[in-house]
Enzyme design. Structure first.
Site, mmCIF file in Angstrom:
data_model
loop_
_atom_site.group_PDB
_atom_site.id
_atom_site.type_symbol
_atom_site.label_atom_id
_atom_site.label_comp_id
_atom_site.label_asym_id
_atom_site.label_seq_id
_atom_site.Cartn_x
_atom_site.Cartn_y
_atom_site.Cartn_z
ATOM 1 N N HIS A 156 0.835 -1.217 0.000
ATOM 2 C CA HIS A 156 0.000 0.000 0.000
ATOM 3 C C HIS A 156 0.869 1.266 0.000
ATOM 4 O O HIS A 156 0.441 2.324 0.476
ATOM 5 C CB HIS A 156 -0.953 0.028 1.201
ATOM 6 C CG HIS A 156 -1.765 -1.216 1.358
ATOM 7 N ND1 HIS A 156 -2.904 -1.471 0.637
ATOM 8 C CD2 HIS A 156 -1.580 -2.307 2.155
ATOM 9 C CE1 HIS A 156 -3.401 -2.646 0.983
ATOM 10 N NE2 HIS A 156 -2.610 -3.176 1.892
ATOM 11 N N SER A 278 15.119 20.626 -16.976
ATOM 12 C CA SER A 278 13.927 21.458 -17.149
ATOM 13 C C SER A 278 14.296 22.709 -17.929
ATOM 14 O O SER A 278 15.407 23.217 -17.819
ATOM 15 C CB SER A 278 13.356 21.843 -15.778
ATOM 16 O OG SER A 278 12.444 22.912 -15.889
ATOM 17 N N LYS A 284 16.567 20.723 -11.848
ATOM 18 C CA LYS A 284 15.831 19.483 -12.105
ATOM 19 C C LYS A 284 16.679 18.419 -12.788
ATOM 20 O O LYS A 284 17.496 18.691 -13.647
ATOM 21 C CB LYS A 284 14.599 19.761 -12.974
ATOM 22 C CG LYS A 284 13.525 20.612 -12.323
ATOM 23 C CD LYS A 284 12.922 19.956 -11.108
ATOM 24 C CE LYS A 284 12.134 18.725 -11.430
ATOM 25 N NZ LYS A 284 10.945 19.003 -12.269
ATOM 26 N N GLU A 291 9.760 7.506 -17.362
ATOM 27 C CA GLU A 291 8.397 7.996 -17.547
ATOM 28 C C GLU A 291 7.867 7.651 -18.934
ATOM 29 O O GLU A 291 6.684 7.324 -19.098
ATOM 30 C CB GLU A 291 8.357 9.506 -17.317
ATOM 31 C CG GLU A 291 8.572 9.890 -15.861
ATOM 32 C CD GLU A 291 8.679 11.380 -15.639
ATOM 33 O OE1 GLU A 291 8.740 11.793 -14.482
ATOM 34 O OE2 GLU A 291 8.714 12.155 -16.630
#
Length: 458
Positions: A156, A278, A284, A291
């Site tokens: 979880h 970024s 970043k 992804e």
């Protein structure tokens, strides 16, 4: 280019209809399989006395020349051709004359494309399995590197129990072994019968030797039913399903890598070769490759659903709808190949942080189950021990301390079964070491798993 099916029609097909009907931009990649099938078919025709030996020799020589010229770049597949089958036949006839027109005896494009698809997918499936095995090898390597890193495992998305980090990596390795096996099963079961010679749907009046052709092309035998031979695309669905599961597992792994690389976890530092920055935030370091793998999973799912939808209402036997099978399957194969290709080096170059994992494992009371097992070892029933430990965890939480930091006096207030030895029992390293059951996170089990994956990867 004149249509090979010209004769019935009294007028030319509209240019827009020609473009809409053409599939050569997609099926052109099967030129090798198409020529390979034609070579076997020509040899069979000759062996059965349907064409002469001289005609067979001319056809085979012409086909081999076409193959060599396509691969060298001397011959470019005509984008105006209806499909790869018509292109090859037209080119062959242009090169060798009348003998080229005899190649299509006792076959149809229906059985021809069904054969080409099987040959092509069998080869590509082998490539995918090779990429999966490469990734499994990297998983095994990184598991060996992290087999003594103590880390929290989760349920979880909450810290649950301590493991060695390798155990989590190995779980993905096991998924990929099933993927490789599933693809191999699909090829053996669904692509082992050759449809060539089924013709349009009813077979042929010529006395052919379909078993010879099947064996020549590496199949186990000929399809038993000619209608099924040309209309079956189960093998596409099953391979797509296997591809979708590969992507499911890659996507889950990618999600973990994304989480682990975040500041909140800090378990892994992805190599800059597989991250991006970024355009506005200079600090970043984004896990874009992971992804994209996660995102492309939906694309492969879509290919599977598209294939199922194409087939769901088709009457027997062949229908032009089935031309859509190639875009679905080819896109899935290309996508899975690219994702596997990028994932293996991304994982191989990743740096895992032992200290960050150990620090995370220290929180969340993930040794609570071991404390309950300790009490069971003192003679208490597990459910009684479970309830006592729940109270101990609540008390430790109120005091803002870990179970290792909780004073013995607090422990004794819950049960007089608890002694000084409790601290040895609940140390994270001891918790991991004691999990000696088969498949668990203990050292012997983890080593066994690593060796299994190493052998599987070859």
């Amino acid at each position: 280019m004149e249509k090979m099916w010209a004769g019935r029609s009294r007028k030319q097909t509209d240019a827009l209809a020609d473009e809409f009907n053409s599939s050569v931009a997609v099926d052109g990649r099967m030129y090798r399989e198409d020529i390979t099938g034609s070579l076997a078919h020509a040899e069979m025709l000759s062996g059965c006395g349907i064409i002469t030996k001289q005609e067979c020799d001319a056809i085979c020589s012409g086909l081999e020349g076409i193959l060599a010229d396509i691969e060298s770049g001397a011959l470019v597949i005509d984008p105006a051709a209806e499909d790869i089958h018509m292109f090859v036949e037209a080119e062959l006839t242009a090169r060798i004359g009348e003998a080229g027109k005899k190649l299509h005896t006792a076959r149809s494009r229906n059985d021809q494309v069904a054969t080409d698809m099987r040959l092509y997918l069998k080869a590509r499936a082998e490539d995918i399995v090779a990429l999966i095995k490469k990734l499994i090898g990297v998983v095994a390597e990184q598991a060996r590197n992290t087999r003594d890193f103590i880390a929290p495992a989760y349920t979880h998305l909450q810290r649950a129990q301590p493991v060695v980090f390798a155990h989590q990596l190995l779980a993905y390795g096991m998924m990929f072994t099933r993927d490789a096996g599933r693809i191999g099963d699909a090829v053996r079961r669904m692509m082992n019968d050759c449809p060539l010679g089924s013709c349009a749907l009813a077979g042929t009046t010529y006395s052919t030797d379909r078993v010879f052709t099947a064996k020549k092309l590496g199949f186990g035998g000929a399809c038993l039913n000619s209608i099924d031979g040309v209309s079956d695309r189960d093998f596409c669905v099953e391979l797509l399903s296997a591809m979708a599961l590969v992507m499911t597992h890659l996507s889950r792994f990618a999600e973990e890598m994304i989480l682990w690389s975040s500041s909140e976890f800090g378990f892994v530092d992805l190599d800059e070769a597989y991250t991006t920055g970024s355009s506005i935030m200079p600090q970043k370091k984004n896990p874009d490759m992971a992804e994209l793998v996660r995102g492309k999973t939906g694309r492969v799912y879509g290919d599977l659903m598209a294939m199922l939808t194409v087939l769901k209402g088709l009457p027997l036997a062949y229908n032009k709808d089935m031309q859509e099978d190639k875009e679905c399957v080819f896109d899935a194969l290309d996508t899975v190949s690219r994702c596997l290709d990028i994932f293996a080096p991304m994982l191989k170059t990743a740096k895992f942080d032992r200290e960050a994992m150990l620090k995370a494992a220290g929180g969340g009371y993930i040794n609570a189950t071991d404390l309950a097992d300790y009490l069971v070892g003192k003679g208490l029933p597990f459910r009684t021990a479970y309830k006592i430990v729940g109270g101990i965890v609540a008390r430790a939480s109120d005091l803002g301390v870990t179970l290792e930091e909780l004073p013995l006096s607090e422990y004794v207030s819950f049960s007089d079964k608890i002694g000084e030895d409790v601290y040895d029992a609940i140390s994270l390293r001891a918790c991991v070491a004691r999990r000696v059951s088969e498949g668990g996170t203990g050292a012997e089990s983890v080593e066994k798993q690593i060796r299994f994956l190493e052998r599987f990867a070859g």
